[in-house]
Design a protein around this motif. Structure first.
Motif, PDB file in Angstrom:
ATOM      1  N   GLY A 157       0.818  -1.212   0.000  1.00 36.60           N
ATOM      2  CA  GLY A 157       0.000   0.000   0.000  1.00 36.60           C
ATOM      3  C   GLY A 157       0.846   1.254   0.000  1.00 36.60           C
ATOM      4  O   GLY A 157       0.597   2.192  -0.783  1.00 36.60           O
ATOM      5  N   PHE A 158       1.855   1.295   0.859  1.00 40.89           N
ATOM      6  CA  PHE A 158       2.720   2.480   0.938  1.00 40.89           C
ATOM      7  C   PHE A 158       3.518   2.679  -0.351  1.00 40.89           C
ATOM      8  O   PHE A 158       3.671   3.791  -0.833  1.00 40.89           O
ATOM      9  N   ARG A 159       4.025   1.569  -0.901  1.00 45.84           N
ATOM     10  CA  ARG A 159       4.854   1.677  -2.112  1.00 45.84           C
ATOM     11  C   ARG A 159       4.017   1.888  -3.372  1.00 45.84           C
ATOM     12  O   ARG A 159       4.560   2.190  -4.427  1.00 45.84           O
ATOM     13  N   GLY A 160       2.714   1.705  -3.265  1.00 46.91           N
ATOM     14  CA  GLY A 160       1.857   1.901  -4.419  1.00 46.91           C
ATOM     15  C   GLY A 160       1.286   3.305  -4.537  1.00 46.91           C
ATOM     16  O   GLY A 160       0.434   3.556  -5.384  1.00 46.91           O
ATOM     17  N   VAL A 161       1.771   4.218  -3.682  1.00 48.07           N
ATOM     18  CA  VAL A 161       1.275   5.598  -3.738  1.00 48.07           C
ATOM     19  C   VAL A 161       1.657   6.238  -5.071  1.00 48.07           C
ATOM     20  O   VAL A 161       2.769   6.035  -5.578  1.00 48.07           O
ATOM     21  N   ASP A 162       0.712   6.969  -5.640  1.00 46.82           N
ATOM     22  CA  ASP A 162       0.932   7.618  -6.933  1.00 46.82           C
ATOM     23  C   ASP A 162       2.158   8.544  -6.864  1.00 46.82           C
ATOM     24  O   ASP A 162       2.219   9.448  -6.028  1.00 46.82           O
TER      25      ASP A 162
END
Length: 268
Positions: A157-162
């Motif tokens: 989730g954290f690494r998938g931030v736009d």
């Protein structure tokens, strides 16, 4: 020639109403319960293999057994909740650290993958040796089973931030704490709650397996004792109690998710 059958919109809406789905689920449940009650007798299945539903209900609501069920359920849930809280918090904190540091991620994550691939249930006997037959050894098993789902899901989730949104925050002078609390954490919340749901399910499994390996009380211990006496109805009764506790925990997480991630409901 292809024939296309179109279901009227109003009819389709009626079929898919929550009330229809609930009635369908209840109908399926009724069929399964009736089959459980009558099939063992019709097929001459011994009661120690599959007891009829009425025997299971009698064992479940036995007034003499109820205090024992409650006492051991409290012991099991104490282990579940203690390990769940520790595992979830530890997984979330490590996910935040790894998401902030590409170097730490590159160094640590391969080891996380390696440890995650080890069946945690298989190492439960080691924890008995290290921590004894008391509660700590069971809590450690639950911590491990709750830790990895939370870590992996939160990290994704954290690494998938736009990246564009991240750059926008940085261009506007946002501080690291503001980026974490106002962008990364809200964006990762759906993944975090997915990890929490998996952690809850794993925690119940971990607590029971740890009690199987070595414990003095708990629902896992009661299951082993009932199995030893060939009281299959009591085993089923204990499984029902475990299922109800697991469902209640899962419902609590789902309600919390709806409260915290309100925009997820609005977007549907």
């Amino acid at each position: 020639m292809t024939v296309t059958v179109q279901i009227p919109t109003q009819r389709r809406a009626l079929v898919n109403t929550p009330m229809k789905r609930t009635l369908a689920s209840l109908g399926l449940l009724a069929v399964l319960l009736l089959a459980w009650q009558f099939l063992p007798g019709w097929t001459n299945t011994p009661e120690y293999v599959v007891p009829p539903l009425s025997d299971v209900l009698a064992a479940l609501f036995d007034p003499a057994a109820l205090p024992r069920y409650l006492e051991n359920a409290a012991s099991t849930m104490t282990i579940v909740l203690s390990g769940l809280v520790i595992g979830v918090v530890a997984g979330l904190v490590l996910a935040i650290v790894l998401a902030q540091s590409p170097t730490a991620y590159a160094v640590v994550f391969p080891y996380i993958v390696a440890i995650e691939s080890i069946p945690k249930v298989a190492v439960a006997p080691l924890f008995i040796i290290w921590f004894g037959f008391g509660m700590p050894s069971k809590v450690v098993v639950v911590v491990l089973l709750a830790f990895f789902p939370m870590l992996v899901n939160a990290l994704h989730g954290f690494r998938g931030v736009d990246r564009d949104q991240l750059d926008l925050f940085r261009v506007n002078g946002a501080k690291p704490l503001q980026i974490q609390t106002r962008l990364m954490l809200p964006a990762a919340l759906p993944q975090i709650f997915s990890g929490l749901e998996l952690a809850v399910a794993n925690s119940m499994i971990g607590a029971i397996v740890a009690e199987f390996v070595g414990a003095q009380k708990g629902l896992g211990v009661l299951i082993l004792q009932a199995q030893g006496r060939m009281e299959t109805a009591a085993v089923f009764a204990l499984l029902i109690i475990l299922s109800v506790l697991g469902i209640l925990l899962n419902l609590a997480v789902r309600v919390l998710r709806k409260i915290v991630i309100r925009w997820e409901i609005t977007a549907r």
